[in-house]
Scaffold this active site. Sequence first.
Site, PDB file in Angstrom:
ATOM      1  N   GLU A  45      38.523   3.917  48.886  1.00  0.00           N
ATOM      2  CA  GLU A  45      37.460   4.586  48.168  1.00  0.00           C
ATOM      3  C   GLU A  45      37.791   6.079  48.179  1.00  0.00           C
ATOM      4  O   GLU A  45      38.073   6.629  49.245  1.00  0.00           O
ATOM      5  CB  GLU A  45      36.124   4.330  48.872  1.00  0.00           C
ATOM      6  CG  GLU A  45      34.971   4.816  48.046  1.00  0.00           C
ATOM      7  CD  GLU A  45      33.614   4.679  48.728  1.00  0.00           C
ATOM      8  OE1 GLU A  45      33.490   3.914  49.704  1.00  0.00           O
ATOM      9  OE2 GLU A  45      32.688   5.368  48.267  1.00  0.00           O
ATOM     10  N   ARG A 276      41.536  -3.957  62.425  1.00  0.00           N
ATOM     11  CA  ARG A 276      41.811  -2.578  62.047  1.00  0.00           C
ATOM     12  C   ARG A 276      42.509  -1.854  63.192  1.00  0.00           C
ATOM     13  O   ARG A 276      42.462  -2.301  64.336  1.00  0.00           O
ATOM     14  CB  ARG A 276      40.527  -1.847  61.667  1.00  0.00           C
ATOM     15  CG  ARG A 276      39.578  -1.628  62.829  1.00  0.00           C
ATOM     16  CD  ARG A 276      38.225  -1.095  62.385  1.00  0.00           C
ATOM     17  NE  ARG A 276      38.288   0.195  61.747  1.00  0.00           N
ATOM     18  CZ  ARG A 276      37.973   0.417  60.453  1.00  0.00           C
ATOM     19  NH1 ARG A 276      37.583  -0.571  59.688  1.00  0.00           N
ATOM     20  NH2 ARG A 276      38.028   1.622  59.959  1.00  0.00           N
ATOM     21  N   LYS A 286      35.799   7.958  58.543  1.00  0.00           N
ATOM     22  CA  LYS A 286      35.731   9.002  57.523  1.00  0.00           C
ATOM     23  C   LYS A 286      34.569   9.946  57.779  1.00  0.00           C
ATOM     24  O   LYS A 286      34.693  11.147  57.595  1.00  0.00           O
ATOM     25  CB  LYS A 286      35.550   8.362  56.163  1.00  0.00           C
ATOM     26  CG  LYS A 286      36.852   8.063  55.486  1.00  0.00           C
ATOM     27  CD  LYS A 286      36.565   7.600  54.079  1.00  0.00           C
ATOM     28  CE  LYS A 286      37.688   6.738  53.579  1.00  0.00           C
ATOM     29  NZ  LYS A 286      37.250   5.857  52.508  1.00  0.00           N
TER      30      LYS A 286
HETATM   31  P1  ATP Z   1      34.848   3.977  55.862  1.00  0.00           P
HETATM   32  O1  ATP Z   1      35.340   4.821  57.022  1.00  0.00           O
HETATM   33  O2  ATP Z   1      33.982   4.696  54.900  1.00  0.00           O
HETATM   34  O3  ATP Z   1      34.404   2.596  56.269  1.00  0.00           O
HETATM   35  P2  ATP Z   1      37.385   2.944  55.197  1.00  0.00           P
HETATM   36  O4  ATP Z   1      38.090   3.594  56.317  1.00  0.00           O
HETATM   37  O5  ATP Z   1      37.167   1.480  55.181  1.00  0.00           O
HETATM   38  O6  ATP Z   1      36.035   3.686  54.929  1.00  0.00           O
HETATM   39  P3  ATP Z   1      38.519   2.718  52.580  1.00  0.00           P
HETATM   40  O7  ATP Z   1      38.864   3.805  51.671  1.00  0.00           O
HETATM   41  O8  ATP Z   1      37.537   1.712  52.145  1.00  0.00           O
HETATM   42  O9  ATP Z   1      38.073   3.440  53.882  1.00  0.00           O
HETATM   43  O10 ATP Z   1      39.825   2.008  53.127  1.00  0.00           O
HETATM   44  C1  ATP Z   1      40.839   1.512  52.307  1.00  0.00           C
HETATM   45  C2  ATP Z   1      41.549   0.397  52.988  1.00  0.00           C
HETATM   46  O11 ATP Z   1      42.070   0.813  54.243  1.00  0.00           O
HETATM   47  C3  ATP Z   1      40.624  -0.751  53.249  1.00  0.00           C
HETATM   48  O12 ATP Z   1      41.258  -1.934  52.791  1.00  0.00           O
HETATM   49  C4  ATP Z   1      40.452  -0.777  54.728  1.00  0.00           C
HETATM   50  O13 ATP Z   1      40.343  -2.094  55.203  1.00  0.00           O
HETATM   51  C5  ATP Z   1      41.729  -0.108  55.235  1.00  0.00           C
HETATM   52  N1  ATP Z   1      41.471   0.573  56.509  1.00  0.00           N
HETATM   53  C6  ATP Z   1      40.560   1.534  56.738  1.00  0.00           C
HETATM   54  N2  ATP Z   1      40.581   1.902  58.026  1.00  0.00           N
HETATM   55  C7  ATP Z   1      41.519   1.156  58.639  1.00  0.00           C
HETATM   56  C8  ATP Z   1      42.013   1.066  59.992  1.00  0.00           C
HETATM   57  N3  ATP Z   1      41.526   1.810  60.980  1.00  0.00           N
HETATM   58  N4  ATP Z   1      43.011   0.172  60.246  1.00  0.00           N
HETATM   59  C9  ATP Z   1      43.512  -0.579  59.254  1.00  0.00           C
HETATM   60  N5  ATP Z   1      43.093  -0.544  57.973  1.00  0.00           N
HETATM   61  C10 ATP Z   1      42.108   0.314  57.659  1.00  0.00           C
END
Ligand code: ATP
Length: 572
Positions: A45, A276, A286
Amino acid sequence: MSSVPSEAPVHITNFIRNLIDEDLRTDKWGARRDSVAIRTRFPPEPNGYLHIGHAKSICLNFGLARDYAGACHMRFDDTNPVTEDTEYVDSIMDSVRWLGFDWGPNLFYASNYFDRLYGFAELFIEHGSAYVDSLGAEEMRQHRGTLTEPGRDSPFRTRSVAQNLDLFRRMRAGEFADGAHVLRLKIDMQSPNINLRDPVIYRIRHAHHHRTGDTWCVYPMYDYTHCISDALENITHSICTLEFEDHRPLYDWVLNKLADFNALPRPLPQQYEFARLNLTFVVLSKRKLIELVEARHVDGWDDPRMPTLAGARRRGFTPEGFRLFAERIGVSKADSWIDMSILEDCMREDLNERCERRMAVLDPLRLVIDNYPADAEELCQAPNHPKKPELGTREVALTRELWIEREDFQENPPKGYFRLSPGAEVRLRYAYVVRCTGVERDAEGRVILVRCEFDPQTRSGTPGATARKVKGNIHWVSARHGGEVEVRLYERLFREAHPGAGDRNYLDDLNPQARRVISALVEPALLAAAAGEQTQFERHGYFVADAVDSRPGKPVFNRSVTLRDASDKPRG
Ligand code: ATP
Ligand code: MG
């Protein structure tokens, strides 16, 4: 982590690779008649900069596409006009490319599907599978129930298809204020899975969108948008983090309905979840990263202390190091914490290979070789890399007056100290053995100068010279030729492994020492370092010429990482 192999094979298998192998064996996706075997996607996003956690997801999704002759789509999940911005879109693309991945022609925006998504919503209404709800937010929350209590039907759930279509079209036409109505799927208010209790799929938002402008005042919700975007792009493996496990039934429900309506072809994409990345000594949320930037705890998104990819890049972390890290930590369904030292080790391994060596004195102390002629100088040959003779040597000028590291001299050395002390001998790297003959002090008694004599028979590289064994071997910079530069010594952003654990505020765990700015003396070759150039400062660590603040002839150096983990034993 002694069980971690030092040379990671190109692919360590994992449960997702096993699933793909099985899918390919059974030709599960054959009916798609696609030009590539599998399609994955990375769907950020655009509401913040990418962080180290995203690197795990990027390496996984793009890595699978690479290894299985597939494609990985870059898709911006831009359904929330209020928080999103093109600045984020640009930085995200930049970071993914920097990590070494390329989406080719496969760049997509969920907002490109707003027309299709809207059309599908009308289809759901026409099939009696969606309705306009006019409960207020608070009432809707009360009707939703809890994890232990079932929900209750909204009084608006029984609206006719005609009423729903009329209201939804008027929502889209801008007749209503934000929050007046929403569109919900009609699934099951009694479902044990809260995600299936008639989820909202459209809401009214009179807001400007960074791509569609003012075309829309109703915007689709994430769960509804995501699965449909996957299907429209012919994604096979939709890989996300574990918190979406409970959303998978909704993902499947929406796509199966649309396939039943003949609006989407089968086979449909499938969602898979993995754990994650949780990394010690940083935060990867974020919301918190935005707070760090906006409250000015750091200088910006690309501050080298930040766990963003933009910050890591400026810090001197490398794409190769990140890819090695992703291979090494692997992919599983078990939530766990990864220690920051594993990431740092990956960077060290990569930097050790690629960086030339240079001498820099970070905490200078003057050394004078009394029996070396004041006007003389001689060029010593210093190898650029101890293990890579093909990288050649450089010449460093030895002079009578030098700078050495203050900690390389001790007046009262502890047992086992092999560097300079009164009467002791040490080798000046690539030059001679010197013996300490005395010191000079300032008014407070602090040593400000070390006096030595050199032994002309001991020059490095001359036959027989190495016969003279001394244990200490210290680096130096010629006082006449060296130059002064700004060096920023970075450490971890937080001093606690789990910032904010317990009932602490994570901001209270910030490490005030995470950046120390010093002035250092460096050999002349370093003064010519171009922005972004990476070097090992012998005995100190890996440094990069800062990409923002360096000027020609006046580099500013960032310490990327020390030579070894701080928890290892200090050197003798
Ligand atoms: P928020 O912090 O707002 O929940 P987010 O970190 O999920 O957002 P996105 O932009 O939706 O941010 O993430 C894009 C992709 O990165 C998604 O598919 C998410 O699953 C992956 N992602 C985000 N954080 C992690 C993490 N810590 N480890 C692995 N993958 C991640
Ligand atoms: Mg997310």
